[in-house]
Scaffold this motif. Structure first.
Motif, mmCIF file in Angstrom:
data_model
loop_
_atom_site.group_PDB
_atom_site.id
_atom_site.type_symbol
_atom_site.label_atom_id
_atom_site.label_comp_id
_atom_site.label_asym_id
_atom_site.label_seq_id
_atom_site.Cartn_x
_atom_site.Cartn_y
_atom_site.Cartn_z
ATOM 1 N N LEU A 188 3.354 30.844 -9.219
ATOM 2 C CA LEU A 188 3.031 30.492 -9.891
ATOM 3 C C LEU A 188 2.111 31.188 -10.822
ATOM 4 N N SER A 189 2.722 31.664 -11.878
ATOM 5 C CA SER A 189 1.676 32.891 -12.916
ATOM 6 C C SER A 189 3.409 33.101 -14.220
ATOM 7 N N GLY A 190 2.515 33.735 -15.374
ATOM 8 C CA GLY A 190 2.487 33.595 -16.238
ATOM 9 C C GLY A 190 3.172 32.858 -16.915
ATOM 10 N N GLU A 191 4.457 32.614 -18.100
ATOM 11 C CA GLU A 191 5.070 31.483 -18.323
ATOM 12 C C GLU A 191 4.945 30.414 -17.654
ATOM 13 N N LEU A 192 5.845 30.384 -16.331
ATOM 14 C CA LEU A 192 5.889 29.474 -15.782
ATOM 15 C C LEU A 192 4.963 28.523 -15.184
ATOM 16 N N GLN A 193 3.101 29.451 -14.838
ATOM 17 C CA GLN A 193 2.519 28.712 -15.022
ATOM 18 C C GLN A 193 1.833 28.073 -16.154
ATOM 19 N N GLU A 194 1.939 28.691 -16.877
ATOM 20 C CA GLU A 194 1.343 27.825 -18.355
ATOM 21 C C GLU A 194 2.249 27.088 -18.565
ATOM 22 N N GLU A 195 3.112 26.799 -18.474
ATOM 23 C CA GLU A 195 4.021 25.638 -18.731
ATOM 24 C C GLU A 195 3.826 24.419 -17.481
ATOM 25 N N VAL A 196 3.621 24.656 -16.487
ATOM 26 C CA VAL A 196 3.031 23.852 -15.277
ATOM 27 C C VAL A 196 2.378 23.211 -15.575
ATOM 28 N N GLN A 197 0.672 23.665 -16.333
ATOM 29 C CA GLN A 197 -0.456 23.431 -16.647
ATOM 30 C C GLN A 197 -0.339 22.464 -17.946
ATOM 31 N N SER A 198 0.555 23.054 -18.803
ATOM 32 C CA SER A 198 1.106 21.803 -20.213
ATOM 33 C C SER A 198 1.505 20.544 -19.339
ATOM 34 N N LEU A 199 2.786 20.384 -18.691
ATOM 35 C CA LEU A 199 2.806 19.794 -17.922
ATOM 36 C C LEU A 199 2.444 18.007 -17.141
ATOM 37 N N VAL A 200 1.263 18.747 -16.588
ATOM 38 C CA VAL A 200 -0.029 18.936 -15.966
ATOM 39 C C VAL A 200 -0.686 18.034 -17.150
ATOM 40 N N THR A 201 -1.092 18.193 -17.677
ATOM 41 C CA THR A 201 -2.146 17.846 -18.961
ATOM 42 C C THR A 201 -1.164 17.108 -19.461
ATOM 43 N N ALA A 202 -0.227 16.907 -20.240
ATOM 44 C CA ALA A 202 0.611 15.978 -20.255
ATOM 45 C C ALA A 202 0.689 14.833 -19.803
ATOM 46 N N HIS A 203 1.176 14.756 -18.161
ATOM 47 C CA HIS A 203 0.711 13.488 -17.467
ATOM 48 C C HIS A 203 -0.511 12.979 -17.450
ATOM 49 N N GLY A 204 -2.153 13.926 -17.970
ATOM 50 C CA GLY A 204 -3.368 12.694 -17.633
ATOM 51 C C GLY A 204 -3.456 13.982 -16.750
ATOM 52 N N TYR A 205 -3.614 15.024 -16.267
ATOM 53 C CA TYR A 205 -4.314 15.433 -14.962
ATOM 54 C C TYR A 205 -4.711 16.973 -14.869
ATOM 55 N N ALA A 206 -6.050 16.875 -14.533
ATOM 56 C CA ALA A 206 -6.610 17.616 -14.688
ATOM 57 C C ALA A 206 -6.006 19.540 -13.700
ATOM 58 N N SER A 207 -5.079 19.143 -12.627
ATOM 59 C CA SER A 207 -4.418 19.938 -12.114
ATOM 60 C C SER A 207 -3.376 19.719 -11.650
ATOM 61 N N ASP A 231 -2.712 20.424 -8.142
ATOM 62 C CA ASP A 231 -3.083 19.718 -7.000
ATOM 63 C C ASP A 231 -2.917 18.113 -7.221
ATOM 64 N N ILE A 232 -3.859 17.336 -7.925
ATOM 65 C CA ILE A 232 -4.377 16.321 -8.089
ATOM 66 C C ILE A 232 -2.836 15.391 -8.627
ATOM 67 N N TRP A 233 -2.348 16.045 -9.997
ATOM 68 C CA TRP A 233 -0.689 15.448 -9.920
ATOM 69 C C TRP A 233 0.085 15.179 -8.617
ATOM 70 N N ALA A 234 0.129 16.379 -7.651
ATOM 71 C CA ALA A 234 0.598 15.927 -6.471
ATOM 72 C C ALA A 234 0.550 15.427 -6.067
#
Length: 272
Positions: free
Chosen positions: A217-236, A238-241
């Motif tokens: 979970l680093s680089g572009e993949l980390q950025e993608e994951v955080q972007s998706l989590v944010t789009a779902h309305g969550y801060a992290s 961990d919270i989304w999961a």
């Protein structure tokens, strides 16, 4: 009225059962990590469950547990029972007044039994399925055995319920119990098929991530994951999961491809 398997695989014990009977999972199975597993059926004696596990804890072999349970039971002619312990052969018992067809078979680490079946081919198909699938995890293997019995004719009165119960040390949710799997289909036209579907869902939410497939979970993949989590309305993540009931699949610094696929499928950024 029922066909079942009790079995051992490594440190795990499990029972799979199906019947033309409401909520068979509430009646038949019992298992304890380190001790063994018991199935009581036909005219089920629910006392066999705690008593059988207590006898298994003392180190008795499966056949001796069965003998001890039925010896003082005045209704033993109507009982059917399967037991497996930490080592050796399983044991099965079919009372002489159980309704035809009724019987069972045993081998190293398993006992298979059934009553009011279409015939002995049900037991034969179940045993063949068990012996031919040692590579499967015990939960998958037990459901495959149940499906084989169902396909061979199963309960000659029809279908209604099925259940799967598996225990292994520390295998429960969050490591807080030994119950690895406890799934029941209480009333359904295709209970074994529905049990298999529930096991798929159970694996999604509570399965252990495969270390060989984890992604950094680093680089572009980390950025993608955080972007998706944010789009779902969550801060992290961990919270989304946690909200999605996927917390058992989280690994620090890594991401399970199962979690990533679930996150991408629910990508709210692509919704109108």
């Amino acid at each position: 009225m029922t066909f079942s398997i009790v079995a051992r695989s490594g440190p795990a014990f499990g029972i799979a059962v199906a019947s033309k009977f409401l909520a068979v999972g509430a009646m038949v199975p019992a298992a304890e990590a380190g001790a063994g597993a018991v199935a009581t059926q036909a005219d089920a004696n629910l006392r066999y469950r705690p008593q059988g596990l207590a006898l298994l804890r003392t180190g008795l072999q499966s056949a001796d547990v069965v003998a001890g349970l039925v010896a003082t039971d005045r209704q033993r002619a109507h009982r059917q029972l399967g037991v497996v312990g930490p080592e050796g052969l399983g044991a099965t018992y079919t009372g002489e007044e159980c309704l035809d067809w009724a019987g069972g078979t045993v081998g190293d680490g398993y006992a298979i039994q059934g009553n009011i079946l279409t015939g002995p081919e049900v037991i034969e198909a179940m045993e063949s399925a068990w012996l031919s699938s040692p590579e499967l995890a015990i939960d998958r293997r037990l459901v495959a055995v149940l499906a084989a019995g169902d396909a061979a004719g199963g309960d000659r009165r029809g279908r209604q319920s099925a259940a799967l119960y598996v225990v292994s040390p520390g295998a429960g949710y969050g490591g807080g119990s030994d119950v690895a799997c406890d799934l029941r289909v209480d009333d359904h036209p295709d209970p074994v098929g529905e049990l298999r579907r529930l096991l798929d869902v159970h694996e999604l939410f509570f399965g252990t991530p495969d270390p060989d497939t984890l992604l950094d979970l680093s680089g572009e993949l980390q950025e993608e994951v955080q972007s998706l989590v944010t789009a779902h309305g969550y801060a992290s993540l961990d919270i989304w999961a946690g909200v999605e009931n996927l917390e058992e699949r989280l690994v620090p610094g890594k991401i399970d491809p199962v979690v990533l696929a679930r996150l991408r499928v629910g990508d709210v950024r692509n919704k109108a």
